[in-house]
Design an enzyme around this catalytic site. Structure first.
Site, short mmCIF file in Angstrom:
data_model
loop_
_atom_site.label_atom_id
_atom_site.label_comp_id
_atom_site.label_asym_id
_atom_site.label_seq_id
_atom_site.Cartn_x
_atom_site.Cartn_y
_atom_site.Cartn_z
N SER A 12 0.84 -1.20 0.00
CA SER A 12 0.00 0.00 0.00
C SER A 12 0.87 1.24 0.00
O SER A 12 1.69 1.44 0.92
CB SER A 12 -0.89 0.03 1.24
OG SER A 12 -1.45 1.33 1.36
N ASP A 39 -4.70 3.42 -1.66
CA ASP A 39 -5.79 3.65 -0.70
C ASP A 39 -6.35 5.05 -0.83
O ASP A 39 -5.67 6.03 -0.50
CB ASP A 39 -5.27 3.44 0.73
CG ASP A 39 -5.14 1.97 1.08
OD1 ASP A 39 -4.09 1.55 1.57
OD2 ASP A 39 -6.13 1.24 0.86
N MET A 41 -9.06 7.84 0.24
CA MET A 41 -9.88 8.13 1.42
C MET A 41 -10.52 9.51 1.30
O MET A 41 -9.86 10.47 0.88
CB MET A 41 -9.01 8.09 2.69
CG MET A 41 -8.32 6.75 2.88
SD MET A 41 -7.28 6.78 4.35
CE MET A 41 -6.63 5.13 4.28
N HIS A 70 -8.31 1.04 -4.06
CA HIS A 70 -9.26 0.74 -2.98
C HIS A 70 -9.99 2.04 -2.62
O HIS A 70 -9.40 2.93 -2.01
CB HIS A 70 -8.46 0.19 -1.79
CG HIS A 70 -9.26 0.01 -0.53
ND1 HIS A 70 -8.64 -0.22 0.69
CD2 HIS A 70 -10.59 0.00 -0.27
CE1 HIS A 70 -9.56 -0.35 1.63
NE2 HIS A 70 -10.75 -0.22 1.08
N MET A 141 -11.08 -6.21 5.05
CA MET A 141 -10.29 -5.34 5.92
C MET A 141 -10.03 -6.05 7.24
O MET A 141 -10.97 -6.55 7.88
CB MET A 141 -11.03 -4.03 6.18
CG MET A 141 -11.26 -3.15 4.95
SD MET A 141 -9.76 -2.75 4.08
CE MET A 141 -8.87 -1.80 5.34
N GLY A 146 -8.78 3.55 7.38
CA GLY A 146 -8.49 4.96 7.61
C GLY A 146 -7.02 5.22 7.84
O GLY A 146 -6.50 6.26 7.43
N PHE A 147 -6.34 4.24 8.46
CA PHE A 147 -4.94 4.49 8.78
C PHE A 147 -4.12 3.21 8.64
O PHE A 147 -4.60 2.12 8.96
CB PHE A 147 -4.80 5.02 10.23
CG PHE A 147 -5.51 6.32 10.44
CD1 PHE A 147 -6.85 6.34 10.84
CD2 PHE A 147 -4.88 7.53 10.18
CE1 PHE A 147 -7.53 7.54 10.99
CE2 PHE A 147 -5.55 8.74 10.34
CZ PHE A 147 -6.88 8.75 10.75
N GLY A 148 -2.89 3.38 8.17
CA GLY A 148 -1.98 2.24 8.16
C GLY A 148 -1.40 2.05 9.55
O GLY A 148 -1.64 2.85 10.46
N GLY A 149 -0.64 0.97 9.73
CA GLY A 149 0.07 0.77 10.98
C GLY A 149 -0.76 0.28 12.15
O GLY A 149 -0.33 0.29 13.30
N ASP A 179 -6.32 -6.71 3.87
CA ASP A 179 -5.74 -5.37 3.96
C ASP A 179 -5.79 -4.86 5.40
O ASP A 179 -6.87 -4.65 5.95
CB ASP A 179 -6.56 -4.43 3.05
CG ASP A 179 -6.05 -3.01 3.04
OD1 ASP A 179 -6.64 -2.20 2.30
OD2 ASP A 179 -5.09 -2.69 3.77
N GLY A 180 -4.58 -4.72 5.97
CA GLY A 180 -4.53 -4.09 7.29
C GLY A 180 -3.79 -4.94 8.30
O GLY A 180 -4.29 -5.99 8.70
N GLY A 181 -2.61 -4.49 8.70
CA GLY A 181 -1.86 -5.21 9.72
C GLY A 181 -1.24 -6.51 9.23
O GLY A 181 -0.89 -7.38 10.03
N GLY A 201 1.36 -2.31 3.94
CA GLY A 201 1.94 -0.98 3.78
C GLY A 201 3.15 -0.85 4.69
O GLY A 201 4.29 -0.97 4.27
C1 DX5 Z 1 -6.47 1.30 5.94
C2 DX5 Z 1 -5.50 1.06 4.83
C3 DX5 Z 1 -4.37 0.25 5.40
C4 DX5 Z 1 -3.22 0.10 4.45
C5 DX5 Z 1 -2.28 -0.97 4.93
O1 DX5 Z 1 -7.50 2.07 5.51
O2 DX5 Z 1 -6.13 0.38 3.76
O3 DX5 Z 1 -4.88 -1.00 5.75
O4 DX5 Z 1 -3.70 -0.25 3.22
O5 DX5 Z 1 -1.92 -0.67 6.19
P1 DX5 Z 1 -0.74 -1.43 6.97
O6 DX5 Z 1 0.26 -0.36 7.24
O7 DX5 Z 1 -1.41 -1.98 8.18
O8 DX5 Z 1 -0.23 -2.51 6.08
ZN ZN Z 2 -6.57 -0.56 1.25
#
Ligand code: DX5
Ligand code: ZN
Length: 220
Positions: A12, A39, A41, A70, A141, A146-149, A179-181, A201
């Site tokens: 990402s 991503d 938003m 996305h 998801m 909304g946020f990475g990390g 997607d996510g973590g 990401g």
């Molecule tokens: C959230 C984003 C994140 C990003 C990946 O809206 O879609 O999930 O893509 O984030 P991490 O840093 O968790 O891989």
């Molecule tokens: Zn995404």
């Protein structure tokens, strides 16, 4: 049962350098990867703003990666043309907002672009079922968007199994993306349950050894 897809990593760009996304996208290509996850938003559907079609179009000129877009938007149906024009090769749209999901999927497909639906962590698998036959991709998801990390939500694991089971039972062949973590610890939890496309990401851009990270998470 359709042949399993090759496991792909789609970093990402949200976790890239927002002062130099062109370099971040080139880092993905230099790592030998084929996909980039973008991503988008709107500050309404999710409590954050990222970037829009103009940025995607600018990056398109410098990359031949597969643009996996996305849309985290309240009304994605209003922006499909803009992201098609920007060079998206796949557009995924959330099922939660109130807009014509099936018609939007059909429209994306009619323009020769791959399409898919996205479910937030608390959205039940059943909410995707009516659309599965129309999808090239289902994106689950594993964080609140909304946020990475953020930390990976293991309570979504049964949903991965459920969507994967329906794919087999219905003889469908969509990709199943998470997607996510997603990181070295959580990737295997997803792929052993049928996921074949991983968004990472933070874990990708912060990996000490990217080649080792890629080989580990994409192990078939
Ligand atoms: C959230 C984003 C994140 C990003 C990946 O809206 O879609 O999930 O893509 O984030 P991490 O840093 O968790 O891989
Ligand atoms: Zn995404």
């Amino acid at each position: 049962m359709a042949d399993a897809h090759e496991i792909l990593l789609a970093p990402s760009i949200l976790a890239g350098d927002h002062a130099d996304l062109k370099s971040s996208i080139q880092e993905i290509a230099n790592a030998g990867l084929k996909w980039v996850h973008l991503d988008i938003m709107d500050g309404h559907f999710v409590p954050n703003l990222s970037f829009g079609p103009q940025t995607v179009k600018a990056l398109r000129a410098y990359s031949d990666l597969f643009f996996d877009v996305h849309l985290m938007l309240d009304n994605p149906d209003k922006y499909i043309d803009a992201f098609l024009d920007a060079g998206s090769e796949q557009i995924t749209i959330h099922v939660e907002p109130n807009y014509p999901v099936a018609e939007t999927l059909a429209y994306i497909k009619s323009k020769g672009c791959k399409c898919g639906v996205v479910l937030n962590p608390d959205t039940p698998a059943e909410d995707a079922k009516p659309f599965l036959k129309d999808c090239d991709m289902v994106l689950l998801m594993t964080v609140q968007p909304g946020f990475g990390g953020q930390s990976f939500r293991e309570d979504v694991l049964p949903k991965i199994e459920q969507i994967s089971k329906w794919r087999d039972e219905m003889g469908l062949n969509f990709r199943l993306e998470i997607d996510g973590g997603v990181d070295l610890k959580t990737a295997g939890l997803c792929t052993e349950r049928g996921a074949d496309t991983l968004v990472a990401g933070t874990a990708f851009f912060k990996a000490a050894d990217r080649a080792e990270f890629i080989n580990t998470v994409c192990k078939q």
